[in-house]
Design a protein around this motif. Structure first.
Motif, short mmCIF file in Angstrom:
data_model
loop_
_atom_site.label_atom_id
_atom_site.label_comp_id
_atom_site.label_asym_id
_atom_site.label_seq_id
_atom_site.Cartn_x
_atom_site.Cartn_y
_atom_site.Cartn_z
N VAL A 1 0.85 -1.19 0.00
CA VAL A 1 0.00 0.00 0.00
C VAL A 1 0.89 1.24 0.00
O VAL A 1 1.84 1.34 0.78
CB VAL A 1 -0.93 0.01 1.22
N ARG B 1 -4.97 6.34 -0.77
CA ARG B 1 -4.50 4.98 -0.50
C ARG B 1 -4.51 4.20 -1.80
O ARG B 1 -5.56 3.98 -2.41
CB ARG B 1 -5.39 4.31 0.53
N GLN C 1 -3.53 0.63 -3.40
CA GLN C 1 -3.18 -0.77 -3.15
C GLN C 1 -2.87 -1.45 -4.47
O GLN C 1 -3.64 -1.35 -5.42
CB GLN C 1 -4.34 -1.46 -2.44
N GLU D 1 -2.42 -2.42 7.65
CA GLU D 1 -3.28 -2.13 6.50
C GLU D 1 -4.44 -3.11 6.35
O GLU D 1 -5.40 -2.80 5.66
CB GLU D 1 -2.43 -2.14 5.22
N TYR D 2 -4.35 -4.28 6.94
CA TYR D 2 -5.36 -5.31 6.67
C TYR D 2 -5.94 -5.86 7.98
O TYR D 2 -6.07 -7.07 8.15
CB TYR D 2 -4.75 -6.43 5.83
#
Length: 522
Positions: free
Chosen positions: A86, A270, A272, A334-335
């Motif tokens: 990311v 952001r 990804q 991030e996840y």
């Protein structure tokens, strides 16, 4: 019949040893060993290594070997981190090619930013020029090579004829001259907009301009740069946004009350690289592809499995280190709602009326799925019969009409696929991957578990349940080393000793049943 009986004897023997080891641990360290966190961790590691052991067991059953499993785990983990990388970049930016201190100018390529040419010097841009490269607009200089990042206000805008570039006069003047000899970019600038204020909700919600062609519409999980005219910088993670009239109300991870009202903001989008499902499928495809490659080299080129997979061990490890620049890679925060949630999820199983609960980790259910499919393949399909027949006597299997090359390729392909799956699981479990040591000796743990579980290195024998029991024994031994505070340096001694004892036990059982058969014939 004799081979089946020998396999049952091995399975019973290893199960008795495992139960005895559990009883010993309960007697020595009951509180530590029976702690729900320890049991959950033991189940999680058993699940991950069992999946790896099932893959290598399929190869061993064909009288082959795979020494590259640990490196494949490392490589696929690095690929997963790179696929899910990311990056946060300003929604709108311009490229800087030259910085001049003497006349306080930036030579830029606007790259889509709207330019309003003017030589006037207002203290702030007109309302319709906010977010554009116009006189009075503040910009943030960033990603510099030698110059200092900071805030500058545009005092003049002049388009350069025939080049498409724009000369910005700014204040304060940059601290030094800078340009690239090859004409490449040396920095970037992004428009910085003034904060409108704070909401009445405790002062912790920022008020910014409504999204338009020149003002970005912010979204949850984006980020904000907050900076003052002196260049001081704070970075916030946006948790939620709300549109109220002509303002965006932004709630972030930091208390906005500590930010002065005369600061500026830059929205960071952001970005990804891949979606999570596509990244997972891609990593599984890489593992499967490496397995296909091994199978083809063994069957078509007729290279020895030991040589093929030993070279793979070195190549994939080096590839992983090159991909990550020999630096640790990971997912950060991030996840939290996907990968991190799955790796930490568990199902509480209450085992007694006193409240003793065992948390079954999510990886345990992944193991159940893989184990059921593996057992069905070996025991209920013709391909499983062919794999075992190939391992017992390849020449006889070939004369019987079995495509032995295809069966070997199938075994190596499934092994590579399961190694890719383990690469995902280990990466999710740790959250980061160190290419220099991730997966080190994993192939030995997998081979040891397969051998302990009844797989003969000569091929033709083994079971999925045996591999799982063998893995549980290996992980229980490691857990014992930790709980009893035995030096970790002895771990490899235990590993080597277990493999040796497993092979000796296999030979002893084989000799016993061979002697029994000869005695009956006599």
């Amino acid at each position: 019949m004799r081979e089946n009986l020998a396999g049952i004897v091995k399975l019973i023997g290893i199960s008795i040893i495992l139960v005895a080891l559990w009883v010993l641990m309960i007697r020595l360290t009951p509180e530590s060993f029976l702690d729900s966190g320890n049991i959950e961790n033991l189940l999680r590691r058993t699940a991950m290594f069992s999946i790896l052991g099932i893959g290598v067991a399929l190869v061993i059953m064909t009288a082959g070997i795979d020494l590259s499993l640990g490196s494949i785990v490392c490589l696929t983990g690095c690929f997963l981190a790179l696929f899910l990388k990311v990056d946060y970049q300003p929604y709108e930016s311009a490229v800087v090619y030259e910085i001049r201190k003497s006349d306080a100018t930036f030579l830029i390529d606007p790259e889509g930013l709207e330019v309003v040419e003017s030589e006037a010097s207002p203290t702030e841009p007109k309302p319709e020029e906010i977010g554009k490269l116009a006189v009075g607009q503040w910009v943030r200089l960033y990603q510099t090579k030698r110059s200092r990042s900071g805030m500058h206000q545009i005092t003049a805008v002049q388009k350069q004829p025939n080049s498409g570039r724009v000369l910005l006069t700014v204040a304060p003047a940059p601290a030094r001259d800078e340009s690239a000899d090859d004409g490449t970019s040396i920095a970037k600038i992004a428009p910085a907009l003034p904060l409108l204020g704070f909401s009445e909700d405790g002062g912790n919600v920022l008020q910014v301009q409504t999204g338009s062609d020149s003002v970005p519409t912010l979204k949850a999980r984006d980020r904000l740069w907050l900076s003052d005219a002196k260049g001081r910088l704070k970075e916030h993670v946006i948790s939620s946004t709300e549109l109220k009239g002509e303002e965006q109300h932004v709630r972030s991870d930091l208390d906005a009350a500590i930010v002065p009202a005369d600061w500026f903001w830059v929205g960071l989008e952001r970005r990804q690289f891949m979606s999570v499902p596509l990244a997972l499928l891609s990593v599984l495809g890489i593992g499967l592809g490496l397995g296909v490659l091994h199978g083809c080299l063994v069957t078509y080129v007729r290279l020895q499995p030991f040589v093929v997979t030993l070279c793979g061990l070195l190549i994939y490890r080096g590839w992983a280190r090159w991909l990550s620049d020999d630096q640790s890679v990971g997912f950060g925060n991030e996840y939290q709602d996907s990968l991190n949630w799955f790796s930490s999820a568990h199902y509480p199983l209450r085992l007694s009326e006193t409240g003793w609960t065992v948390n079954l980790p999510s990886f345990f259910f992944v193991l159940l799925f893989v184990a059921v499919l593996g057992a069905l393949l070996l025991n209920w399909t013709i391909w499983g019969r062919y794999i075992l027949a190939l391992g017992r006597n390849e020449e006889a299997a070939r004369f019987s009409g079995i495509n032995t090359g295809a069966m070997k390729r199938l075994a190596y392909t499934l092994c590579g696929l399961l190694a890719g799956l383990c690469g995902i699981l280990f990466a999710m479990d740790s959250g980061s991957i160190s290419p220099s040591n991730q997966g080190s000796f994993f192939e030995l743990y997998a081979i040891a578990a397969a051998v302990l579980g009844g797989c003969s290195l000569r091929g033709g024998e083994g079971s999925i349940s045996g591999v799982i029991i063998g893995t549980a024994l290996m992980q229980t031994l490691n857990n014992m080393i930790t709980l009893l505070k035995i030096p970790n340096t002895i771990e490899l001694v235990v590993l080597g000793g277990v493999i040796l004892l497993g092979v000796v036990f296999d030979e002893a059982v084989r000799w016993f049943f061979s002697w029994l058969g000869r005695k009956r014939r006599v």
